[in-house]
Write a protein that holds these residues in place. Structure first.
Motif, PDB file in Angstrom:
ATOM      1  N   UNK A  43      39.785  27.611  35.554  1.00 15.14           N
ATOM      2  CA  UNK A  43      40.659  26.694  36.287  1.00 15.14           C
ATOM      3  C   UNK A  43      41.324  25.701  35.339  1.00 15.14           C
ATOM      4  N   UNK A  44      40.586  25.264  34.315  1.00 15.21           N
ATOM      5  CA  UNK A  44      41.147  24.338  33.324  1.00 15.21           C
ATOM      6  C   UNK A  44      42.311  25.004  32.590  1.00 15.21           C
ATOM      7  N   UNK A 110      48.485  27.039  42.826  1.00 18.61           N
ATOM      8  CA  UNK A 110      47.575  27.426  43.893  1.00 18.61           C
ATOM      9  C   UNK A 110      46.418  28.251  43.367  1.00 18.61           C
ATOM     10  N   UNK A 111      46.667  29.104  42.393  1.00 16.96           N
ATOM     11  CA  UNK A 111      45.605  29.931  41.819  1.00 16.96           C
ATOM     12  C   UNK A 111      44.575  29.065  41.091  1.00 16.96           C
ATOM     13  N   UNK A 172      36.073  38.009  30.104  1.00 15.14           N
ATOM     14  CA  UNK A 172      36.844  38.462  28.940  1.00 15.14           C
ATOM     15  C   UNK A 172      37.664  39.715  29.265  1.00 15.14           C
ATOM     16  N   UNK A 173      37.096  40.584  30.094  1.00 18.00           N
ATOM     17  CA  UNK A 173      37.793  41.816  30.467  1.00 18.00           C
ATOM     18  C   UNK A 173      38.870  41.568  31.515  1.00 18.00           C
ATOM     19  N   UNK A 174      38.644  40.582  32.383  1.00 16.31           N
ATOM     20  CA  UNK A 174      39.616  40.267  33.430  1.00 16.31           C
ATOM     21  C   UNK A 174      39.934  38.766  33.424  1.00 16.31           C
ATOM     22  N   UNK A 175      40.614  38.293  32.383  1.00 19.56           N
ATOM     23  CA  UNK A 175      40.933  36.866  32.285  1.00 19.56           C
ATOM     24  C   UNK A 175      41.967  36.437  33.313  1.00 19.56           C
ATOM     25  N   UNK A 176      41.908  35.177  33.717  1.00 19.15           N
ATOM     26  CA  UNK A 176      42.884  34.655  34.677  1.00 19.15           C
ATOM     27  C   UNK A 176      44.214  34.357  33.995  1.00 19.15           C
TER      28      UNK A 176
END
Length: 275
Positions: A43-44, A110-111, A172-176
């Motif tokens: 989130x940061x 929003x995300x 790490x495999x699915x970073x935001x």
């Protein structure tokens, strides 16, 4: 720290007599915390420290105080709930300030807020499991099978460490944000970068230890709530150091000022509730 002094069981003796259910409870607290902390870091990355912390950790503070109070009531409920109410308003002011500061990042906003909220809801429950592993009424002569705060924090940290191989690998495999990261890339970082991370962990764990030690006298709800007051410091870092609201309209600054004032008053009421 767990073996120095005249009172209480020394660390190794306390660990040897610990009941399996209490060990699992403290470890589960670490697992829950780690999951929430990784989400908070995500989130940061999306909406900055000055927003992710007040929204995520602020929400964790509110829910966590309620969870811990109803599990082991201690302190004046009027001032506890009044303080929590002001902190809720402070969180809303911060979220509004962030929204007004955005222009073309609506989807990202929003995300980031959603992930911060998710992190806060999960984080609200970690302290309860660690507190349940201890005898909150007597740290000097704790109940047989229960843990002292020093042992509880140690087992909590093991829960964080072990679960990290699962949670961080997924992140790490699915970073935001950005491309997926390979585990091998971790070892390409220089020693200075890694030691900064380790130092951050040491500072946090020392603070968590003091929070646990304080819970005997203050109660789990108040001790947890005051520990989450780190939200204010983090928001200050985001606003003053990282300049995350640079160029934002004047109203955003006014809303953030209101957030700080209400947060401080709310924490003050939690302190008074314990007194």
């Amino acid at each position: 720290m767990g073996s120095i002094g005249a009172e209480g069981r020394p660390f190794l003796q306390d660990l040897a007599q610990a009941g399996s259910s209490n060990i699992w409870s403290a470890a589960l607290g670490g697992i829950i915390f780690n999951a929430s902390n990784i989400l908070l870091s995500a989130a940061i990355a999306l909406c900055g420290m000055s927003v992710a912390f007040p929204v995520g950790v602020g929400l964790a503070l509110v829910l966590g105080v309620l969870v811990n109070y109803f599990s082991a009531a201690k302190g004046d409920p009027l001032y506890i709930f009044l303080g929590v109410g002001l902190i809720v308003i402070a969180i809303l002011l911060n979220a509004i300030a962030y929204k007004k500061a955005q222009t073309d990042k609506k989807k990202l906003t929003s995300k980031g807020i959603f992930i911060a909220i998710t992190a806060g809801v999960i984080m609200a429950f970690f302290y309860r499991f660690v507190a349940a592993s201890m005898d909150l009424n007597n740290f000097a002569n704790p109940e047989v099978g229960k843990l002292t705060p020093y042992t509880a924090v140690f087992i909590f940290s093991i829960g964080v460490f072990v679960s990290n191989f699962v949670f961080n690998t997924i992140a790490m495999k699915r970073p935001v944000e950005g491309s997926p990261v390979k585990i091998s890339e971790y070892f390409r970082g220089n020693i200075k970068t890694h030691m900064v991370g380790v130092l951050g962990g040491m500072i946090w764990c020392l603070g968590q230890s003091f929070s646990m030690i304080a819970s005997e006298k203050a109660g789990a709800a108040i001790s947890y709530g005051l520990g989450q007051g780190a939200t204010l410091v983090s928001a200050l870092w985001g606003i003053l150091i990282w300049k995350e609201f640079k160029g934002a309209p004047k109203v955003s600054g006014q809303l953030n000022l209101g957030m700080f004032i209400l947060f401080v008053i709310g924490l003050g009421l939690l302190i008074y509730a314990g007194a």
